[in-house]
Design an enzyme around this catalytic site. Structure first.
Site, short mmCIF file in Angstrom:
data_model
loop_
_atom_site.label_atom_id
_atom_site.label_comp_id
_atom_site.label_asym_id
_atom_site.label_seq_id
_atom_site.Cartn_x
_atom_site.Cartn_y
_atom_site.Cartn_z
N ASN A 94 0.83 -1.21 0.00
CA ASN A 94 0.00 0.00 0.00
C ASN A 94 0.87 1.26 0.00
OD1 ASN A 94 -2.44 -1.35 0.05
ND2 ASN A 94 -2.85 -0.99 2.21
N ARG A 148 -11.09 -4.51 -14.23
CA ARG A 148 -10.01 -5.43 -13.85
C ARG A 148 -10.58 -6.84 -13.87
NH1 ARG A 148 -8.32 -1.29 -9.94
NH2 ARG A 148 -6.17 -0.69 -10.42
N ARG A 157 -5.25 1.23 -12.98
CA ARG A 157 -3.89 1.44 -12.48
C ARG A 157 -3.20 0.13 -12.10
NH1 ARG A 157 -4.10 5.60 -8.09
NH2 ARG A 157 -4.01 7.07 -9.81
N HIS A 207 -15.44 3.03 -15.19
CA HIS A 207 -15.29 2.33 -13.92
C HIS A 207 -16.58 1.63 -13.50
CE1 HIS A 207 -14.48 2.15 -9.43
NE2 HIS A 207 -13.37 1.64 -9.93
N TYR A 211 -12.76 -9.55 -1.76
CA TYR A 211 -13.36 -8.22 -1.69
C TYR A 211 -14.84 -8.34 -1.33
CZ TYR A 211 -9.37 -6.05 -4.15
OH TYR A 211 -8.15 -5.58 -4.51
N ARG A 253 -14.01 2.97 4.18
CA ARG A 253 -12.84 2.11 4.38
C ARG A 253 -11.55 2.91 4.48
NH1 ARG A 253 -11.75 -0.67 -0.57
NH2 ARG A 253 -9.82 0.45 -0.89
N HIS A 273 -15.45 -3.08 0.03
CA HIS A 273 -15.33 -2.46 -1.28
C HIS A 273 -16.65 -1.94 -1.84
CE1 HIS A 273 -14.21 -2.59 -5.74
NE2 HIS A 273 -13.23 -1.90 -5.22
#
Length: 700
Positions: free
Chosen positions: A58, A379, A409, A439, A473, A569, A597
């Site tokens: 992270n 993704r 990313r 997205h 997730y 979060r 998430h």
């Protein structure tokens, strides 16, 4: 911070200037919460090891993107004062100080807590000198056979310039002396990333790879005397800068930028605290960095490599196995009939992704009555069954449209590969809009029913179509055949693939056109309900809350007396609990086994709650620079279920972190007095959902 406590504010009153927390420090405080999980002795040991690794990776991303971006803007003169009121240099200095403090704490946790605890379980991470002679002899052979052939020492002298140090690479800075001339020279040895980060010396006894290399430097510099060696690691700017000129293919532009990414400027130099001043000065000069970019920590560096230790086959030191429920869409049920009958709410990983969302795409691909499939992909895994199903559908003659986001990313290269794979199979692959990331999480299946009519089946979700992360997730989704949602999703796909300019929808809020304004409008409605004496309340769950317009709307609602609960979060720039500003706002955070998430937005709406879920966080990039979608949940049982989930997370009896107005997060883990050994643990919401979801029925 207070604002004239004797005055009753109105919707139009000015809000105080210092009403936002700094987003960069807030992100670091999120990573601090990850570190606190690594410090928690109540968690299984190897899960604590994994949280140490997650903290490290992270922080790498934070420097590669956030710190690099701020540094770049300062260098070009484009940086402006942050919403928190800090000047760019102040933000950078504060960020550096907090990051330094957390990196040292991270190293201390590894050395003083995790390593001793691992040793008690007969798992050891040792430095070279701590290994037995037998283990060292084994590693001598391994070095000769597996490590030496891939090493390339690079000397620095008048004929050899200082080598390029790639981002995130671990290196040894070596000083050698010529015994004949007594001259000293500098050399760099890159620690090969293709080899394990920690080398197994014997069963469950490991040593850092750089220690093995350091012990054999004499073989790399034959005839020279090794004077000193020190590990160091460089972090570079790896945020993408793409000129999305319409005349050039985005895919080609992205591939070129990925090559440039390796050569971004240095934003952090990590060194072991034992490094000599002379070697550190040379690195500082050659890399062109400032003192504040240097981080001295106890070794070893690059603890993101601890994922390999966390993966050891020691189930007794990990979370117990968990099997998702298959009751949301029972295997023996006709999928299309079940979705026609009523909307299906899925909550991953508690509900199986494989038997719900993945099953929809796979059955649609195989069903001869399905005419078309449209899908967004942000993704997904390299061996994705979703991608395989889409390819199979195209090869079977169905119309398949896939909107691929190439700029996800750090997944860009993988996305390029499977985008080409989809194109080669005959899928229509679209790369979205210039200047916007796609997205939103959408699937659309067009099916001809037995009576000849066409019906649209949709999935609108909060998470990526990624079977592997769907087990890690926490995400939500709605599977529906409702005509209004089908019409909306069709319209949005036309917007993504063509030149449609329609911005109004029946049951969707879509960024960048209507999402922010739609949420603000609903916050304002809660104020009106409260003023009229009707039930009013705001509940939100998201990964980040930064957008000043939405924060100010929440402040105005709080001033009017509307209670607001925010479950976040990561980043939160809102200051809760400030008198005469946000005393009616509570902010909580939950971190644990699964990565929270999902995004949920619930409004009491006078007693008939309105609930939305979807892909958008409350951040500038999501609301202004991405195509995002929220869907209104129409089924009353589903709305009630989501409201109960939000209320459970905010309950004082649930374990969570609480944010105060100064930006400090306090963990609430046990009932009673902190430090009381007999205090009862508070409810773990994820564990609770694992237990209860197993018995979930289709009707909730």
């Amino acid at each position: 911070m207070s604002v004239n406590p004797g005055h009753i504010p109105s919707r139009g009153d000015a809000l105080p200037d210092n009403r936002y927390l700094d987003r960069e420090e807030s992100w670091l405080r999120f990573n601090q919460r990850v570190l606190e999980l690594a410090e928690d002795p109540s968690l299984p040991l190897l899960e604590r090891v994994r949280f140490l690794a997650i903290f490290a990776s992270n922080l790498d991303e934070f420097f590669m993107v956030r710190v690099a971006g701020l540094t770049r803007r300062m260098a070009t003169g484009l940086a402006v004062q942050s919403a928190s009121g800090r000047r760019p240099r102040e933000v950078l200095e504060r960020t550096s100080a907090v990051a330094r403090e957390l990196m040292l704490r991270h190293a201390d946790v590894f050395r003083d807590q995790i390593c001793p605890a691992l040793a008690k379980e007969d798992i050891e991470i040792l430095r070279w000198d701590e290994l037995s002679q037998t283990e060292q002899e084994r590693l001598h052979r391994m070095f000769r056979d597996r490590i030496y052939p891939v090493l390339t020492p690079l000397a620095v002298d008048s004929a050899h310039p200082f080598p390029y140090i790639s981002g995130q690479s671990l290196n040894l800075a070596v000083v050698v002396r010529d015994p004949e001339s007594e001259a000293t020279m500098f050399a760099r040895v890159k620690v090969p990333p293709v080899l394990p980060r920690f080398i197994e010396a014997s069963a469950d006894r490991f040593t850092p790879l750089e220690d093995v290399i350091a012990a054999h430097l004499g073989q790399l510099f034959t005839g020279m005397e090794v004077v000193e060696h020190h590990a160091f690691r460089v972090t570079r700017n790896q945020d993408l800068e793409i000129d999305e000129d319409i005349s050039e293919g985005l895919l080609q532009a992205l591939e070129r930028e990925l090559l440039r990414r390796r050569f971004g400027p240095v934003v952090r130099l990590e060194v072991e605290e034992s490094i000599s001043p002379e070697v550190l000065e040379m690195l500082t000069v050659e890399l062109g960095i400032k003192d504040r970019q240097i981080y001295k920590v106890p070794g070893p560096l690059d603890l993101a490599g601890l994922h390999a230790i966390a993966d050891l086959d020691r189930p007794e030191l990990k979370y117990p196995p968990f099997v998702p429920s298959k009751q949301a869409l029972p295997i023996d049920a006709d999928l299309f009939a079940a979705i026609r009958e009523r909307d299906v709410l899925v909550h991953h990983p508690y509900d199986s992704f494989t038997t719900t969302v993945q099953r929809l795409i796979e059955e649609a691909a195989a069903d001869p009555q399905v005419l078309a499939i449209k899908q967004t992909l942000y993704r997904t895994s390299g061996d994705s069954p979703i991608v395989d199903a889409l390819i199979g559908a195209a090869e079977a003659g169905k119309q398949v449209v896939v909107v691929v986001e190439l700029k996800a990313r750090f997944d860009e290269r993988a996305n390029i590969e499977w985008a080409r794979k989809l194109e080669q199979a005959g899928c229509h692959v679209v790369y979205g809009f210039v200047g916007l990331k796609t997205h939103c999480k959408l699937s659309l299946v067009v099916r001809q029913e037995s009576d000849g009519t066409l019906r649209r089946y949709c999935h609108v979700g909060t998470g990526n179509y990624h079977p592997k992360t769907a087990r890690q997730y926490e995400d939500l989704g709605v599977l529906t055949a409702a005509p209004d949602v089908g019409e909306d999703v069709s319209t949005l796909f036309n917007h993504l693939t063509g030149y449609s300019r329609q911005n109004s929808y029946h049951r969707l809020l879509v960024a960048p056109h209507s999402l922010r304004s739609g949420l603000v409008e609903r916050i304002e409605r809660e104020i009106d309900h409260h003023r009229a004496g009707r039930p009013a309340r705001i509940r939100m769950k998201c990964n980040g809350l930064v957008d000043e317009v939405l924060i100010d709307a929440l402040y105005r609602a709080s001033r009017e007396g509307v209670p607001a609960d925010i479950w976040v979060r990561g980043i939160c720039a809102l200051r809760p609990g400030i008198p005469d500003l946000s005393e009616n706002i509570r902010v909580r955070s939950v971190l644990g086994r699964f990565l929270e998430h999902s995004r949920i937005f619930a409004f009491e709406a006078g007693g008939d709650p309105e609930v939305w879920l979807g892909s958008a966080d409350l951040m500038h990039r999501n609301l202004d620079r991405r195509v995002e979608a929220l869907v209104r949940v129409s089924d009353r049982a589903h709305r009630n279920e989501l409201v109960r989930l939000l209320d459970l997370a905010m309950d004082d009896g649930t374990a969570s972190w609480w944010l105060d107005g100064d930006g400090e997060w306090t963990r609430h883990q046990y009932a009673g007095t902190p430090g009381d050994d007999e205090a009862e643990p508070l409810l773990d919401i994820q564990r609770h959902l694992m237990r209860t979801r197993r018995w979930r029925t289709v009707d909730g």
